[in-house]
Design a protein around this motif. Structure first.
Motif, PDB file in Angstrom:
ATOM      1  N   ASN B 320       0.819  -1.224   0.000  1.00 24.78           N
ATOM      2  CA  ASN B 320       0.000   0.000   0.000  1.00 24.78           C
ATOM      3  C   ASN B 320       0.846   1.265   0.000  1.00 24.78           C
ATOM      4  OD1 ASN B 320      -2.591  -1.110  -0.039  1.00 24.78           O
ATOM      5  ND2 ASN B 320      -2.625  -1.394   2.181  1.00 24.78           N
ATOM      6  N   SER B 322       3.798   1.666  -1.245  1.00 23.88           N
ATOM      7  CA  SER B 322       4.795   1.821  -2.309  1.00 23.88           C
ATOM      8  C   SER B 322       4.425   2.951  -3.261  1.00 23.88           C
ATOM      9  CB  SER B 322       5.005   0.500  -3.063  1.00 23.88           C
ATOM     10  OG  SER B 322       3.797   0.010  -3.530  1.00 23.88           O
ATOM     11  N   ARG B 323       3.165   3.393  -3.230  1.00 20.78           N
ATOM     12  CA  ARG B 323       2.786   4.505  -4.112  1.00 20.78           C
ATOM     13  C   ARG B 323       3.422   5.821  -3.689  1.00 20.78           C
ATOM     14  NH1 ARG B 323      -3.460   4.390  -3.788  1.00 20.78           N
ATOM     15  NH2 ARG B 323      -2.980   2.176  -3.669  1.00 20.78           N
ATOM     16  N   PHE B 324       3.936   5.887  -2.481  1.00 25.01           N
ATOM     17  CA  PHE B 324       4.582   7.134  -2.033  1.00 25.01           C
ATOM     18  C   PHE B 324       6.030   7.102  -2.495  1.00 25.01           C
ATOM     19  CE2 PHE B 324       1.208   6.011   0.983  1.00 25.01           C
ATOM     20  CZ  PHE B 324       0.319   7.018   0.633  1.00 25.01           C
ATOM     21  N   ASP B 325       6.240   7.649  -3.687  1.00 23.32           N
ATOM     22  CA  ASP B 325       7.533   7.492  -4.345  1.00 23.32           C
ATOM     23  C   ASP B 325       8.101   8.813  -4.840  1.00 23.32           C
ATOM     24  OD1 ASP B 325       5.814   8.076  -6.388  1.00 23.32           O
ATOM     25  OD2 ASP B 325       6.076   6.199  -7.476  1.00 23.32           O
ATOM     26  N   VAL B 327       6.923  10.614  -7.189  1.00 28.61           N
ATOM     27  CA  VAL B 327       6.693  10.855  -8.615  1.00 28.61           C
ATOM     28  C   VAL B 327       5.502  11.787  -8.852  1.00 28.61           C
ATOM     29  CG1 VAL B 327       6.061   9.810 -10.846  1.00 28.61           C
ATOM     30  CG2 VAL B 327       7.739   8.690  -9.374  1.00 28.61           C
ATOM     31  N   ARG B 328       4.376  11.461  -8.242  1.00 26.54           N
ATOM     32  CA  ARG B 328       3.160  12.206  -8.579  1.00 26.54           C
ATOM     33  C   ARG B 328       2.744  13.242  -7.540  1.00 26.54           C
ATOM     34  NH1 ARG B 328       0.700   7.623  -7.867  1.00 26.54           N
ATOM     35  NH2 ARG B 328       2.821   7.045  -7.343  1.00 26.54           N
ATOM     36  N   TYR B 329       3.017  12.957  -6.278  1.00 28.74           N
ATOM     37  CA  TYR B 329       2.621  13.861  -5.194  1.00 28.74           C
ATOM     38  C   TYR B 329       3.494  13.552  -3.992  1.00 28.74           C
ATOM     39  CZ  TYR B 329       0.102   9.521  -4.390  1.00 28.74           C
ATOM     40  OH  TYR B 329      -0.203   8.202  -4.250  1.00 28.74           O
ATOM     41  N   TYR B 343      13.786   7.728  -5.769  1.00 28.74           N
ATOM     42  CA  TYR B 343      12.922   6.843  -4.978  1.00 28.74           C
ATOM     43  C   TYR B 343      13.502   6.649  -3.575  1.00 28.74           C
ATOM     44  CZ  TYR B 343      10.209   4.840  -8.975  1.00 28.74           C
ATOM     45  OH  TYR B 343       9.379   4.620 -10.020  1.00 28.74           O
ATOM     46  N   ARG B 347      11.922   8.296  -0.135  1.00 27.06           N
ATOM     47  CA  ARG B 347      11.300   7.406   0.844  1.00 27.06           C
ATOM     48  C   ARG B 347      12.101   7.353   2.146  1.00 27.06           C
ATOM     49  NH1 ARG B 347       7.339   3.854  -0.935  1.00 27.06           N
ATOM     50  NH2 ARG B 347       8.175   1.988   0.048  1.00 27.06           N
TER      51      ARG B 347
END
Lengths: 483, 485
Positions: B320, B322-325, B327-329, B343, B347
């Motif tokens: 769940n 892993s989307r905090f990378d 890239v997008r926000y 990355y 993180r």
């Protein structure tokens, strides 16, 4: 025998489905519009968003699996495939793992002299990624200053079709892809465009001595994104592996990338560098139960498939095998052909035109038959006019070209341009009289028994009539006159 | 009593009688926040301005003769892992420090349709991982009963807001006890509904198969009223249950005569404070006095619940999160020269230690070669836990236990020893594994004047039994303690 090798190939094919909306959200599918406009919290992987399964995508997937003779699993679940890449909004792809939708099918490939049955291991559903665009003059990642991500494609429903290692040559691999593409086009669930990337293919290749049963070490080849590249890439790879073995080396398990510029394959990553995808059941989705009734309902929507259709064409319309499978393998052509058969009863004539002049023009204009301006009715009208002897085949060609460019009615074209064949014997006799008078040499030759001479005389008559003379009648009159 | 200690239904009553305005309620609560806020650190973000302007609008509606519904004009604190459109939702993490959601969680939409007032976004353990609210990028939350002590976690902020009068009630999330345990430590009511009763859409996921949103309130009546609003099917959450939602307030009857109440002996063993145990025994006596039937029962698989939880929850979390990378926000390290480095550094700098620990545990458990031994096995044992509860509920209407083995512990006391910390949730975790509804209600104070909580567990979708017993015991216990702040 000792030096004969055979390739052992299995293919993994991805097919984008053209549902109205994405796999897990309500966003529309995009076709190359402005970047990042068909997106929402779900397909952008925003915190807190959750996927919801697109039922239509399941239907389409079941349809494909059934057409590939697969067993449909009544209970199926999604898994998460975890890996980091910027085109993946969640850094995991919702996919299927050990409980795919369809298993144990096959597809028969007609190789002309034999049929290769390719086993289908599995058919499963997943979501597509976004697209990376590398900024810079070359568009290559290694030479770009920055990359931007377009998420329009992210979440597009994808079907993955995995074969058994049953394919034995690059040609068979190509045959498989063409057959698969035709099949899916018949199902009307994807546009299967390799150029647009809605049909994509990776291959697992190994070679072994023909006397061996054991499969050799395989390499996965990526970027085989046209029928041509598929064949060329595999041919190169098979040769490469044979060479390695012949020179006493060992094939190392790798993922390799096909470079269409050089026609070679290059190492992308080794086995040690392979991803550990850490698959586990997707907890945000509940299992899917596919009821027998749903399977039967979907089965009913599957149209007659190419192999069955080809057999029917042979039987019902008396077409030769080649013509039958040529037409049956293309949904548009076969639909058109059958529409014509309703208006006109010489199927072979129809087939000849569709496969000959018509296809040539279609290819030249790069359009498909249903977008052409020649209606089946008009094509049949033209064939009848030819049968009645009103125009000869040479004129017919010209008439057809005009029909193709204007969509006009053949009768009207013939009338407007005065192309109707001259069959009036009186009229022809007068013209022949003139020709005989003007060409005493040829007349002499004919009388001496030189058959060629009559061709020359007929040609003169045709020239005088601008090709409109009925060649059969002209032939009769000349023969009668001079003998 | 001061405005800020009234319950939502008491305030509703006064609004109806025009004894108070909504603006006065909001001002009262904010006065209290200004008074104690610095000492407690229970909010990450306050919404005073918009709250007051909303209050003005609601007052206009009321004077125009609008019906006053539950929670209309009531300032509510929202745990900062529940998405609020255009208002930062940080999960108490640096990685989302400036993240502004583009959509509302379903529960927020539901509250908005009732004209609730967002008091602010409440502090929490980062990504809801913790039992003490010490794992927040925005600082530790203090227990209002003793500011040297923790409020519990991960919904420490929501619990403290309600306990200290900084909000009338709040929404938290509960993955292994994150609503009930802080409710217990802060002396308020906290409810975790049946898994699937409240939409998770817009709740930033920690462990998807365990997470559930629920209310923290000052009494059981407010709790039932809040369930009426937040429960119900949502097509945006595939795991949401499509059943008719009862009127939870209809279960508020002080009558437990002949109800069968089980006490799992595995939740009353060593590690549970003497005072906590004694409180539970006192309540057992109360139940019997009221005509309830109490019996001990054994659920042998509960012994493994903690181990199972600490495999499944981190496994799901590792995926769940892993989307905090970058890239997008969210937080991105802008100095990194290449993708992998970006990355790694985003993180490494964006997540706190406990989050990293759980991501590592989860990644390990899901790895090739370990999956069967850990994740797969944990899922099988989870089924055993579910079956044990199933069997128990053939015999009992509800089960009762302590909510937390101890009262509030000292700040820093367990930070160096994660395993001891994890034991804080030993009584609450099995409930999440089985997806059951459970409540924590105040059961009294310890000798050192710290709240003790009682947990009441019901069978799947039997919120009715839980609420009935909770309401009856609340009346019988008569807990009126307030932190001396």
């Amino acid at each position: 025998m000792k030096n004969e090798y055979e390739p052992v190939i299995g293919l993994e094919t991805h097919v984008e489905l053209y549902t109205n909306t994405k796999m897990f959200c309500g966003c529309r599918l995009s076709f190359g519009e402005e970047k990042n406009i068909y997106t929402c919290p779900v397909c952008l992987g925003h915190p807190g968003s959750l996927p919801v399964i697109n039922k239509k995508a399941i239907e389409y997937a079941v349809k494909i699996a059934l057409a590939l003779n697969c067993k449909i699993k009544k209970y199926t679940i999604f898994h998460r495939k975890n890996y980091f890449y910027p085109d993946m909004p969640k850094n995991y792809q919702i996919s299927q793992y050990d409980m795919p939708l369809g298993v144990g099918g096959y597809l028969d490939i007609d190789m002309g002299s034999y049929i290769r049955r390719v086993g289908i291991t599995r058919v499963h559903m997943e979501e597509d990624t976004g697209k990376l665009l590398h900024k810079g003059t070359t568009g290559r990642i290694s030479e770009s200053e920055a990359s931007i991500v377009d998420f329009n494609r992210a979440g597009t429903p994808l079907i993955e079709i995995v074969t058994e290692p049953d394919i034995r040559s690059p040609g068979e691999a190509k045959g498989y892809m063409i057959t698969l593409r035709n099949l899916i086009l018949f199902l009307n669930v994807s546009d299967c465009s390799m150029e647009e990337g809605s049909l994509r293919c990776d291959a697992n290749v190994s070679v072994r001595k023909t006397c061996e049963d054991k499969i050799g070490t395989k390499n996965e080849i990526k970027n085989l994104n046209s029928f041509k590249f598929l064949q060329k890439g595999l041919e190169y790879e098979v040769k490469r592996q044979i060479k390695v073995l012949e020179t006493g080396g060992e094939v190392i398990q790798q993922t390799r990338h096909y470079d269409s510029k050089t026609g070679t394959t290059k190492v992308l990553r080794s086995k040690e560098e392979a991803h550990d995808y850490r698959y586990f059941p997707e907890p945000d989705l509940v299992p899917i139960y596919i009821e027998d009734k749903m399977i039967e309902d979907i089965r009913k929507t599957i149209p007659e498939l190419p192999s069955v259709k080809a057999k029917r064409f042979e039987k019902q319309h008396g077409l030769p095998k080649y013509d039958s499978s040529f037409l049956a393998n293309n949904k548009d052509l076969s639909d058109y052909f059958e529409q014509c058969c309703r208006h006109y009863n010489n199927a072979k004539n129809i087939a000849n035109w569709i496969m000959g002049d018509f296809s040539a023009l279609l290819n030249k204009e790069k359009i498909i038959i249903k977008d052409s301006r020649v209606t089946p009715e008009n094509l049949c009208k033209m064939l009848e006019i030819i049968d009645k002897g009103k125009i000869n085949s040479k004129i017919a060609k010209a008439v057809f070209e005009e029909m193709f460019s204007t969509g006009g009615d053949p009768q009207k074209i013939i009338e407007d341009r005065g192309l109707e064949q001259i069959s009036d014997e009186g009229l022809l006799e007068a013209i022949i009289e003139e020709v005989v008078k003007d060409n005493p040499g040829a007349v002499e030759q004919f009388r001496e028994g030189k058959d060629k001479a009559i061709g020359f005389l007929i040609g003169r008559v045709m020239a005088k009539t601008k090709g409109k003379a009925n060649p059969r009648i002209v032939n009769d009159i000349i023969t009668k006159k001079l003998s | 009593m001061e405005i800020h200690y009234l319950t939502a239904h008491q305030l509703k009553d006064r609004l109806e009688k025009r004894q108070i305005s909504c603006t006065e309620i909001v001002e009262g609560v904010y006065l209290r926040i200004e008074e104690v806020g610095d000492r407690l650190n229970s909010y990450i973000r306050l919404e005073k301005e918009s709250a007051l302007s909303r209050a003005g609008e609601v007052d206009k509606l009321i004077s125009a003769g609008s019906d006053i519904e539950d929670f209309m004009g009531i300032p509510i604190a929202i745990k900062d892992n529940i998405c609020t459109k255009n208002i930062t939702t940080t999960c108490a993490s640096r990685i989302l420090e400036n993240y502004i959601p583009i959509y509302n969680a379903t529960v927020i939409d539901r509250l908005e349709s009732r004209n609730y007032i967002l008091a602010g976004k409440a502090n929490m353990d980062e990504f809801a991982m913790g039992s003490s609210n010490e794992n927040s990028y925005f600082g530790t939350v203090k227990n209002p009963w003793d500011t040297d002590r923790v409020p519990g976690g991960s919904s420490g902020g929501p619990a403290v807001c309600v306990a200290a009068g900084e909000a009338v009630c709040s929404l938290g999330s509960d993955t292994g006890g994150s609503i009930r345990q802080p409710a217990s430590l802060c002396g308020v009511v906290g409810f975790k509904p049946t898994y699937g009763m409240v939409s998770r859409y817009g709740l930033v996921a920690f462990a998807s198969s365990l997470d559930q949103i629920g209310p923290l309130t000052r009494d059981v009546e407010d709790c039932a009223a809040m369930l009426n609003i937040i429960c119900g099917y949502d097509r945006k959450d595939s795991t949401s249950i499509n059943v008719e939602v009862p009127d939870y307030k209809s279960f508020l009857k002080a009558d437990i005569k002949d109800m069968r109440i089980g006490v799992p002996k595995e939740l009353m063993v060593e590690g549970i404070d003497r005072e906590v145990k004694e409180a539970v025994y006192r309540i057992i006596k109360l139940v019997e006095d009221m005509g309830g039937i109490v019996e001990e029962i054994s659920l042998p698989s509960l012994e493994y619940a903690l181990s199972v939880y600490y495999i499944i929850a981190p496994s799901e979390a590792s995926s769940n999160l892993s989307r905090f990378d970058g890239v997008r926000y969210g937080y991105r390290n802008v100095e990194a020269g290449a993708l992998r480095e970006m990355y790694r550094r985003s993180r490494a700098e964006g997540f706190g230690d406990e989050v990293k620990r759980r991501i590592m545990i989860g990644t390990y458990c899901l790895s090739a070669g370990y999956y069967d031994a850990y994740y797969e096995k944990a899922q099988r044992v989870r089924t055993l836990v579910i079956n044990d509860f199933k069997k128990a509920f053939e015999k009992f209407d509800v089960l009762i236990s302590p909510t937390s083995p101890t009262t509030a512990f000292k700040i820093g006391e367990k930070m160096e020893d994660p395993l001891t910390m994890y034991l804080s949730d030993i009584c609450t975790i099995p409930v999440n594994l089985a997806g059951l509804p459970a409540i924590s209600i105040p059961a009294g104070l310890s000798g050192s004047k710290l709240p003790i909580g009682l947990q009441i567990i019901g069978n799947v979708l039997r919120e009715d039994n839980v609420l009935k017993v909770a309401y009856s015991l609340e009346k019988a216990i008569g807990f009126t303690g307030r932190p001396g702040l």
